[in-house]
Design a protein around this motif. Structure first.
Motif, PDB file in Angstrom:
ATOM      1  N   VAL A  65       0.818  -1.216   0.000  1.00  0.00           N
ATOM      2  CA  VAL A  65       0.000   0.000   0.000  1.00  0.00           C
ATOM      3  C   VAL A  65       0.854   1.270   0.000  1.00  0.00           C
ATOM      4  O   VAL A  65       0.562   2.202  -0.748  1.00  0.00           O
ATOM      5  CB  VAL A  65      -0.975  -0.017   1.192  1.00  0.00           C
ATOM      6  N   PRO A  66       1.907   1.388   0.802  1.00  0.00           N
ATOM      7  CA  PRO A  66       2.726   2.619   0.744  1.00  0.00           C
ATOM      8  C   PRO A  66       3.301   2.883  -0.645  1.00  0.00           C
ATOM      9  O   PRO A  66       3.330   4.033  -1.102  1.00  0.00           O
ATOM     10  CB  PRO A  66       3.827   2.350   1.776  1.00  0.00           C
ATOM     11  N   LYS A  67       3.764   1.839  -1.315  1.00  0.00           N
ATOM     12  CA  LYS A  67       4.294   2.022  -2.666  1.00  0.00           C
ATOM     13  C   LYS A  67       3.194   2.471  -3.617  1.00  0.00           C
ATOM     14  O   LYS A  67       3.408   3.352  -4.473  1.00  0.00           O
ATOM     15  CB  LYS A  67       4.922   0.722  -3.165  1.00  0.00           C
ATOM     16  N   ALA A  68       1.997   1.867  -3.485  1.00  0.00           N
ATOM     17  CA  ALA A  68       0.877   2.260  -4.344  1.00  0.00           C
ATOM     18  C   ALA A  68       0.485   3.713  -4.114  1.00  0.00           C
ATOM     19  O   ALA A  68       0.177   4.446  -5.065  1.00  0.00           O
ATOM     20  CB  ALA A  68      -0.315   1.339  -4.084  1.00  0.00           C
ATOM     21  N   THR A  70       2.463   6.115  -3.184  1.00  0.00           N
ATOM     22  CA  THR A  70       3.504   6.941  -3.825  1.00  0.00           C
ATOM     23  C   THR A  70       3.322   7.001  -5.338  1.00  0.00           C
ATOM     24  O   THR A  70       3.437   8.074  -5.960  1.00  0.00           O
ATOM     25  CB  THR A  70       4.895   6.387  -3.482  1.00  0.00           C
ATOM     26  N   GLU A  71       3.004   5.858  -5.963  1.00  0.00           N
ATOM     27  CA  GLU A  71       2.826   5.819  -7.408  1.00  0.00           C
ATOM     28  C   GLU A  71       1.594   6.618  -7.843  1.00  0.00           C
ATOM     29  O   GLU A  71       1.606   7.290  -8.883  1.00  0.00           O
ATOM     30  CB  GLU A  71       2.711   4.367  -7.878  1.00  0.00           C
ATOM     31  N   ILE A  72       0.527   6.551  -7.061  1.00  0.00           N
ATOM     32  CA  ILE A  72      -0.677   7.325  -7.399  1.00  0.00           C
ATOM     33  C   ILE A  72      -0.391   8.823  -7.290  1.00  0.00           C
ATOM     34  O   ILE A  72      -0.876   9.628  -8.109  1.00  0.00           O
ATOM     35  CB  ILE A  72      -1.854   6.902  -6.498  1.00  0.00           C
ATOM     36  N   ASP A  73       0.383   9.214  -6.311  1.00  0.00           N
ATOM     37  CA  ASP A  73       0.779  10.622  -6.204  1.00  0.00           C
ATOM     38  C   ASP A  73       1.559  11.071  -7.438  1.00  0.00           C
ATOM     39  O   ASP A  73       1.384  12.206  -7.921  1.00  0.00           O
ATOM     40  CB  ASP A  73       1.622  10.834  -4.941  1.00  0.00           C
ATOM     41  N   LYS A  74       2.417  10.194  -7.947  1.00  0.00           N
ATOM     42  CA  LYS A  74       3.167  10.545  -9.164  1.00  0.00           C
ATOM     43  C   LYS A  74       2.232  10.705 -10.359  1.00  0.00           C
ATOM     44  O   LYS A  74       2.401  11.612 -11.187  1.00  0.00           O
ATOM     45  CB  LYS A  74       4.207   9.465  -9.451  1.00  0.00           C
TER      46      LYS A  74
END
Length: 303
Positions: A65-68, A70-74
């Motif tokens: 979830v933390p990686k997801a 971060t990717e959604i923010d990008k």
């Protein structure tokens, strides 16, 4: 170690094993039946209230979830035209933003690289399909001119006042339509992010239950040892305080009444009770005074 002690230790060990198995099964059942609820009501209500011609809702899950997040923010930073909501929690997230309609397929494909798209829903506001931006702009200009003319009337009639109120509502509706038409090339995207559940199989189930069983077995064994030695220590402590009736040699020892032997000896001495043989004198009620029974005379002569 005698046989009796061995049987006691074996019984305690069997009890601890069964207790650890039972606890491990209960813990596994609770873990399997546990459901996590995520509060998406505020974001869902906001998504429904927003007026857009094109809307899309994506349910997304990820093992990380933390990686997801971060990717959604990008993705939002690179493609979003307008960001409306960003809700980032420890285990889930909710996002509302608008992106160009042509970029939506690329965005979905990009999200599949770090998670799973569970569902995707797109909808169109049909009330704005048959209107265009130019006609709505002309209609708004006409309403505003009419409203200005009515405002210049010093003593308006009742009909003119009702028309002014109607014009106020028409102007607001037309402006909202124009705002929507400005974004007709964009889509309002609503993304919900939740953790992805791991696939459960027989091997993982046995592994988890084995770990739980060994953990609880060690906990119960250590606890039983602590209880045993703690109880013995308490017995020694009470015996040191001079409390009678407690045997510190082992848990559950027999009670010892120290004064019983002395009391028994005094009682027997007072009433002349002893264990030696005593002469018993028989008294027969049927016998008359001064006479003897024949069997007694015969018995005495034989002696």
């Amino acid at each position: 170690m005698d046989k009796k002690t061995k049987r006691r230790v074996r019984g305690v060990a069997i009890f601890i094993v069964f207790l650890a198995v039972f606890t491990a099964i209960i813990q596994w059942q609770r873990k399997e039946g546990k459901t996590v609820n995520y509060n998406f009501k505020p974001s869902q209500q906001e998504y429904r209230d927003l007026k857009f011609i094109n809307k899309a809702q994506v349910t997304f899950s990820s093992l990380n979830v933390p990686k997801a997040q971060t990717e959604i923010d990008k993705i939002i930073g690179a493609l979003a035209k307008r960001q409306i909501r960003k809700q980032v929690e420890g285990s889930f997230g909710a996002y509302i933003f608008s992106v160009p309609q042509k970029d939506l397929p690329n965005l979905i494909q990009r999200m599949k690289g770090f998670g799973t798209v569970s569902s995707q829903t797109e909808q169109i506001d049909t009330s704005l399909v048959n209107i265009d931006y130019e006609s709505e702009s002309q209609r708004l200009a006409a309403y505003e001119r009419e409203q200005a003319d009515l405002n210049n009337v010093r003593f308006p009639t009742e009909v003119q006042n009702r028309r002014k109120e109607a014009l106020h509502g028409l102007i607001n509706t037309t402006r909202n339509n124009l705002d929507k038409l400005k974004d007709q090339e964009n889509v309002l995207l609503y993304i919900t992010l939740v953790p992805q559940q791991k696939n459960s199989n027989t091997f993982l189930t046995i592994k988890d239950m084995s770990i739980n069983f060994l953990t609880w077995l060690v906990i119960y064994a250590v606890g039983m040892v602590l209880v045993y030695f703690g109880t013995r220590l308490l017995m020694y402590f009470l015996a040191a305080l001079g409390i009678r009736g407690l045997n510190a040699g082992g848990v559950g020892g027999s009670y010892q009444y120290g004064g019983y032997s002395g009391y028994a000896s005094k009682y027997s001495g007072r009433y002349n009770y002893n264990t030696s043989k005593r002469k018993i004198k028989r008294v027969y009620k049927d016998r008359r005074d001064g006479t003897r029974l024949e069997n007694e005379d015969e018995g005495s002569e034989d002696k």
